[in-house]
Design a protein around this motif. Structure first.
Motif, PDB file in Angstrom:
ATOM      1  N   ASN A   1       1.126  -1.486   0.292  1.00  0.00           N
ATOM      2  CA  ASN A   1      -0.309   0.124  -0.121  1.00  0.00           C
ATOM      3  C   ASN A   1       0.860   1.557  -0.225  1.00  0.00           C
ATOM      4  N   PRO A   2       0.653   2.021  -0.939  1.00  0.00           N
ATOM      5  CA  PRO A   2       1.495   3.222  -1.258  1.00  0.00           C
ATOM      6  C   PRO A   2       1.671   4.325   0.028  1.00  0.00           C
ATOM      7  N   ILE A   3       0.221   4.405   1.162  1.00  0.00           N
ATOM      8  CA  ILE A   3       0.252   5.450   2.020  1.00  0.00           C
ATOM      9  C   ILE A   3       1.130   4.256   3.788  1.00  0.00           C
ATOM     10  N   PHE A   4       0.438   3.101   3.596  1.00  0.00           N
ATOM     11  CA  PHE A   4       0.876   2.632   5.396  1.00  0.00           C
ATOM     12  C   PHE A   4       1.712   1.954   4.557  1.00  0.00           C
ATOM     13  N   ARG A   5       1.975   1.176   3.743  1.00  0.00           N
ATOM     14  CA  ARG A   5       3.496   0.099   3.665  1.00  0.00           C
ATOM     15  C   ARG A   5       4.637   0.881   3.101  1.00  0.00           C
ATOM     16  N   LEU A   6       4.040   1.250   2.431  1.00  0.00           N
ATOM     17  CA  LEU A   6       5.841   1.881   1.145  1.00  0.00           C
ATOM     18  C   LEU A   6       5.801   3.503   1.808  1.00  0.00           C
ATOM     19  N   VAL A   7       5.118   4.185   2.391  1.00  0.00           N
ATOM     20  CA  VAL A   7       5.012   5.770   2.894  1.00  0.00           C
ATOM     21  C   VAL A   7       5.522   6.660   2.243  1.00  0.00           C
ATOM     22  N   ILE A   8       5.029   6.296   0.679  1.00  0.00           N
ATOM     23  CA  ILE A   8       5.277   7.485  -0.557  1.00  0.00           C
ATOM     24  C   ILE A   8       4.018   8.478  -0.536  1.00  0.00           C
ATOM     25  N   GLY A   9       3.849   9.180  -1.404  1.00  0.00           N
ATOM     26  CA  GLY A   9       2.796  10.303  -1.892  1.00  0.00           C
ATOM     27  C   GLY A   9       2.907  11.221  -0.921  1.00  0.00           C
ATOM     28  N   MET A  10       3.516  11.331   0.139  1.00  0.00           N
ATOM     29  CA  MET A  10       3.276  11.842   1.408  1.00  0.00           C
ATOM     30  C   MET A  10       2.497  13.774   1.501  1.00  0.00           C
ATOM     31  N   CYS A  11       2.971  14.503   0.422  1.00  0.00           N
ATOM     32  CA  CYS A  11       2.747  15.762   0.026  1.00  0.00           C
ATOM     33  C   CYS A  11       1.094  15.689   0.795  1.00  0.00           C
TER      34      CYS A  11
ATOM     35  N   ILE B   1       4.517  12.353 -20.257  1.00  0.00           N
ATOM     36  CA  ILE B   1       3.274  11.111 -20.026  1.00  0.00           C
ATOM     37  C   ILE B   1       2.474  11.424 -19.205  1.00  0.00           C
ATOM     38  N   ILE B   2       3.042  11.867 -18.021  1.00  0.00           N
ATOM     39  CA  ILE B   2       2.769  12.320 -16.279  1.00  0.00           C
ATOM     40  C   ILE B   2       1.940  13.405 -16.520  1.00  0.00           C
ATOM     41  N   ALA B   3       2.778  14.790 -17.055  1.00  0.00           N
ATOM     42  CA  ALA B   3       2.193  15.495 -17.165  1.00  0.00           C
ATOM     43  C   ALA B   3       0.605  15.877 -18.049  1.00  0.00           C
ATOM     44  N   THR B   4       0.561  14.955 -19.181  1.00  0.00           N
ATOM     45  CA  THR B   4      -0.086  15.582 -19.701  1.00  0.00           C
ATOM     46  C   THR B   4      -1.844  15.081 -19.159  1.00  0.00           C
TER      47      THR B   4
ATOM     48  N   PHE C   1      -2.069  21.078  -5.396  1.00  0.00           N
ATOM     49  CA  PHE C   1      -1.358  19.864  -4.969  1.00  0.00           C
ATOM     50  C   PHE C   1      -1.971  18.644  -6.256  1.00  0.00           C
ATOM     51  N   VAL C   2      -2.647  19.058  -7.130  1.00  0.00           N
ATOM     52  CA  VAL C   2      -3.098  18.803  -8.544  1.00  0.00           C
ATOM     53  C   VAL C   2      -2.277  19.139  -9.118  1.00  0.00           C
ATOM     54  N   PRO C   3      -1.422  19.948  -9.366  1.00  0.00           N
ATOM     55  CA  PRO C   3      -0.782  19.620 -10.470  1.00  0.00           C
ATOM     56  C   PRO C   3       0.517  19.244 -10.562  1.00  0.00           C
ATOM     57  N   LEU C   4       0.930  19.045  -8.215  1.00  0.00           N
ATOM     58  CA  LEU C   4       2.150  18.269  -8.145  1.00  0.00           C
ATOM     59  C   LEU C   4       1.825  16.496  -8.406  1.00  0.00           C
ATOM     60  N   ILE C   5       0.650  16.400  -8.889  1.00  0.00           N
ATOM     61  CA  ILE C   5       0.771  14.983  -8.482  1.00  0.00           C
ATOM     62  C   ILE C   5       1.501  13.803 -10.119  1.00  0.00           C
ATOM     63  N   VAL C   6       1.910  15.424 -11.055  1.00  0.00           N
ATOM     64  CA  VAL C   6       3.275  15.311 -11.947  1.00  0.00           C
ATOM     65  C   VAL C   6       4.249  14.907 -10.649  1.00  0.00           C
ATOM     66  N   VAL C   7       5.120  14.922  -9.463  1.00  0.00           N
ATOM     67  CA  VAL C   7       6.260  14.464  -9.189  1.00  0.00           C
ATOM     68  C   VAL C   7       5.449  13.354  -8.116  1.00  0.00           C
ATOM     69  N   ASN C   8       4.781  12.781  -8.125  1.00  0.00           N
ATOM     70  CA  ASN C   8       4.257  12.237  -6.484  1.00  0.00           C
ATOM     71  C   ASN C   8       5.492  10.766  -6.877  1.00  0.00           C
ATOM     72  N   CYS C   9       5.439  10.476  -5.658  1.00  0.00           N
ATOM     73  CA  CYS C   9       6.932   9.197  -6.110  1.00  0.00           C
ATOM     74  C   CYS C   9       5.743   7.887  -6.874  1.00  0.00           C
ATOM     75  N   LEU C  10       4.986   7.559  -6.130  1.00  0.00           N
ATOM     76  CA  LEU C  10       4.221   6.787  -6.320  1.00  0.00           C
ATOM     77  C   LEU C  10       4.235   6.122  -7.835  1.00  0.00           C
ATOM     78  N   ILE C  11       4.079   7.933  -8.262  1.00  0.00           N
ATOM     79  CA  ILE C  11       2.694   7.461  -9.978  1.00  0.00           C
ATOM     80  C   ILE C  11       5.166   7.040 -10.874  1.00  0.00           C
TER      81      ILE C  11
END
Length: 208
Positions: free
Chosen positions: A20-30, A79-82, A105-115
């Motif tokens: 799980n990205p949040i509870f197990r990998l602890v990424i995408g914290m922003c 591709i992600i930014a599109t 925080f929507v534009p910042l999805i581009v740099v989300n570590c998960l994606i």
């Protein structure tokens, strides 16, 4: 055929709990800490991130052989930014109040570590059907974790869930729960609980 089905199910289930990205990998914290003060914001961010993750993994998996190795990261980001741009405009056009709440925080999805991480470690190395299963599982896992975190924060911070009063007029809201400090405290407690659950599940499996 059965092996392929089991593989797809495994790819899908992986993001729901084991990784799980949040509870197990602890990424995408922003976004996790910033927008989970209400359940509406948590759900919106989860769905937006899931759409971008699923769409970008499919595209990267389809064209991975066409992307030169030395420009793969910039290509993934493009591709992600599109898809992030599409989500950003969609929210501003049809849900302006949510777009205002989520703000940058929507534009910042581009740099989300998960994606970006899933493009590099999974989509670029696996076929489309597996990439879709992986992205769907990770997206749902990210979304339910955001919803759980935002549910706790909104309930104790405002006495409501999805804007509907649950605890009544007698309840005195804990203001700290809707502040950044409340996000850290709540996340830490939830991760601890998830670790205990995961440890117990592992021990039970080992015993059997």
């Amino acid at each position: 055929m059965a092996v392929k089905a089991k593989q797809l199910i495994s790819d899908f289930k992986n993001g729901l709990w084991q990784e799980n990205p949040i509870f197990r990998l602890v990424i995408g914290m922003c976004p996790t800490l910033a927008v989970t003060n209400t359940m509406v914001n948590g759900l919106a961010m989860g769905l937006a991130t899931s759409f971008v993750l699923i769409s970008s993994e499919i595209v990267v998996s389809l064209i991975k052989k066409l992307i030169p190795g030395d420009v793969r990261i910039p290509s993934y980001i493009l591709i992600i930014a599109t898809f992030v741009t599409f989500v950003d405009y969609f929210l501003k056009a049809f849900y302006p109040s949510i777009a205002a709440s989520l703000s940058l925080f929507v534009p910042l999805i581009v740099v989300n570590c998960l994606i970006l991480g899933r493009q590099e470690t999974f989509a670029s190395q696996n076929p489309v059907h597996r990439s879709f299963a992986d992205a769907l599982g990770m997206g749902i896992g990210f979304t339910w974790a955001l919803l759980l975190l935002s549910a706790v924060r909104e309930l104790f911070g405002m006495g409501s869930m999805f804007g509907l009063q649950i605890l009544g007029d007698w309840y005195r809201p804990m203001v700290i729960m809707v502040l950044p400090a409340g996000a850290f405290i709540t996340l830490g407690i939830l991760i601890a609980i998830m670790n205990v659950i995961g440890k117990n599940a592992t021990n039970n499996t080992t015993c059997h």
